[in-house]
Motif scaffolding. Sequence first.
Motif, PDB file in Angstrom:
ATOM      1  N   VAL A  48      -5.671  -0.244   0.222  1.00  0.00           N
ATOM      2  CA  VAL A  48      -5.611   1.032  -0.488  1.00  0.00           C
ATOM      3  C   VAL A  48      -6.391   0.941  -1.789  1.00  0.00           C
ATOM      4  O   VAL A  48      -7.127   1.868  -2.162  1.00  0.00           O
ATOM      5  CB  VAL A  48      -4.149   1.432  -0.756  1.00  0.00           C
ATOM      6  CG1 VAL A  48      -4.076   2.614  -1.716  1.00  0.00           C
ATOM      7  CG2 VAL A  48      -3.440   1.779   0.549  1.00  0.00           C
ATOM      8  N   ASP A  76      -1.910   6.144   5.706  1.00  0.00           N
ATOM      9  CA  ASP A  76      -0.877   5.662   4.777  1.00  0.00           C
ATOM     10  C   ASP A  76      -0.832   6.555   3.543  1.00  0.00           C
ATOM     11  O   ASP A  76      -0.927   6.092   2.407  1.00  0.00           O
ATOM     12  CB  ASP A  76      -1.111   4.202   4.391  1.00  0.00           C
ATOM     13  CG  ASP A  76      -2.567   3.880   4.073  1.00  0.00           C
ATOM     14  OD1 ASP A  76      -3.378   4.825   3.980  1.00  0.00           O
ATOM     15  OD2 ASP A  76      -2.889   2.687   3.908  1.00  0.00           O
ATOM     16  N   ASP A 134       1.490   8.041   1.900  1.00  0.00           N
ATOM     17  CA  ASP A 134       2.483   7.787   0.851  1.00  0.00           C
ATOM     18  C   ASP A 134       2.123   6.601  -0.038  1.00  0.00           C
ATOM     19  O   ASP A 134       2.743   6.399  -1.090  1.00  0.00           O
ATOM     20  CB  ASP A 134       3.863   7.554   1.473  1.00  0.00           C
ATOM     21  CG  ASP A 134       4.452   8.830   2.041  1.00  0.00           C
ATOM     22  OD1 ASP A 134       3.984   9.922   1.666  1.00  0.00           O
ATOM     23  OD2 ASP A 134       5.376   8.743   2.873  1.00  0.00           O
ATOM     24  N   ARG A 135       1.134   5.823   0.362  1.00  0.00           N
ATOM     25  CA  ARG A 135       0.655   4.725  -0.479  1.00  0.00           C
ATOM     26  C   ARG A 135      -0.619   5.101  -1.227  1.00  0.00           C
ATOM     27  O   ARG A 135      -0.820   4.691  -2.370  1.00  0.00           O
ATOM     28  CB  ARG A 135       0.385   3.478   0.375  1.00  0.00           C
ATOM     29  CG  ARG A 135       1.638   2.857   0.991  1.00  0.00           C
ATOM     30  CD  ARG A 135       1.281   1.569   1.697  1.00  0.00           C
ATOM     31  NE  ARG A 135       0.657   0.613   0.782  1.00  0.00           N
ATOM     32  CZ  ARG A 135      -0.251  -0.294   1.158  1.00  0.00           C
ATOM     33  NH1 ARG A 135      -0.648  -0.375   2.419  1.00  0.00           N
ATOM     34  NH2 ARG A 135      -0.763  -1.128   0.276  1.00  0.00           N
ATOM     35  N   GLU A 183      -1.134   5.329  -5.684  1.00  0.00           N
ATOM     36  CA  GLU A 183      -2.119   4.377  -6.210  1.00  0.00           C
ATOM     37  C   GLU A 183      -3.242   5.117  -6.936  1.00  0.00           C
ATOM     38  O   GLU A 183      -3.668   4.726  -8.026  1.00  0.00           O
ATOM     39  CB  GLU A 183      -2.705   3.544  -5.067  1.00  0.00           C
ATOM     40  CG  GLU A 183      -1.772   2.494  -4.508  1.00  0.00           C
ATOM     41  CD  GLU A 183      -1.773   1.214  -5.319  1.00  0.00           C
ATOM     42  OE1 GLU A 183      -2.621   1.070  -6.213  1.00  0.00           O
ATOM     43  OE2 GLU A 183      -0.917   0.348  -5.039  1.00  0.00           O
TER      44      GLU A 183
END
Length: 375
Positions: A208, A248, A250-251, A255
């Motif tokens: 990420v 992803d 939710d990540r 970030e």
Amino acid sequence: MTSTLANTPEPSRLFEPARVGGLLLPNRLVMAPMTRTRAAADGVPQPIMATYYAQRASAGLIIAEAATPNAVGRTYPNIPAIHEDAHVAGWRGVTDAVRAAGGRMFLQLQHGGRVGHPDTSGLTPLAPSPIALPDTIFTSRGHQPAVVPREMTAAEIDSTVNDFAAAARKAIDAGFDGVEVHSANGYLLHQFLARATNRRTDAYGGSVEGRIRFTVDVVRAVADAVGPDRVGLRVSPGVTVNGIEEGDTDRIYPELVGALADSGLAYLHVVFAEPDQPLFRVIREAWPSTLIANPKLPWPGPMPADGGRREGERLLEAGADLISLGRAFLANPDLVERLSVGAPLNPLRDKHLMYTGGEEGYLDYPVLAVADDAA
């Protein structure tokens, strides 16, 4: 022309003043950026666009439709650009008209990435990885199969970052109050964020942290070029338009927001926001400055009768500072007045008129009748 309703609605925070960066806004309603394909073939904005935006100058803030920062970033025919002096001159006619009507205006900067075609730009699209758009794409020769984009080299990434910064400077020269970096809706920056379109193994891919790097680099370069208080960022967590699969969500966004939280940006613009969504609450808590929320409204389908007012008010209660609306502003040049007095809204006509060019479905939506003082 339409008359106002007798029953004025309850007071709303939508009509209270607010600040964005160095701007004082008269209300909290933002006209969302909407591609309308009324520019010339070379991307120069036309006088018809000045009329269109000036009609909507009562919005607290107008975010003008996506303009490309370089030639290869062009998505569709007749969209505007902001990388040549002629583009600056064309946009200056727009910003002068909006300012004369009392408005304030940012310009959205958008690179299409794989959402592009040689028939439109004359160039092979660039993208984080050589993965084609799964759909056809509209070109000057009609819908064509998407082409496989060329994977950007490290040098091309650097030059594209520089192109965004240069485009931001040109936007300020053209009279805009600021710019919005478009990292949403499946275009280039969003392609870097998403795991399915970013298969890189260098510093701009993989984790990420790697996938958010391009957006962070672009935003910081633009902020350095024109000042962070003149820069906004648009994101669309979980949106799958243009074949995007983030993998992803939710990540990614905690970030990204965390990486830019100390940058002093004017705002963060969240597309299709839902007040009860946990990720929206996480973003709101992490973002220190103005948050613009674009309500998630039914699409495709008819525009809500209130244009999104109720959902906008729910988002204000959930912590948003400003509310952006699209279709409601498209069909109602005087949307702020209509919502404030409880007048009915113009329905959106044939959606294809959004992109056909000309005045029909662009300049010809009626405004409220002005009361005759002598009556």
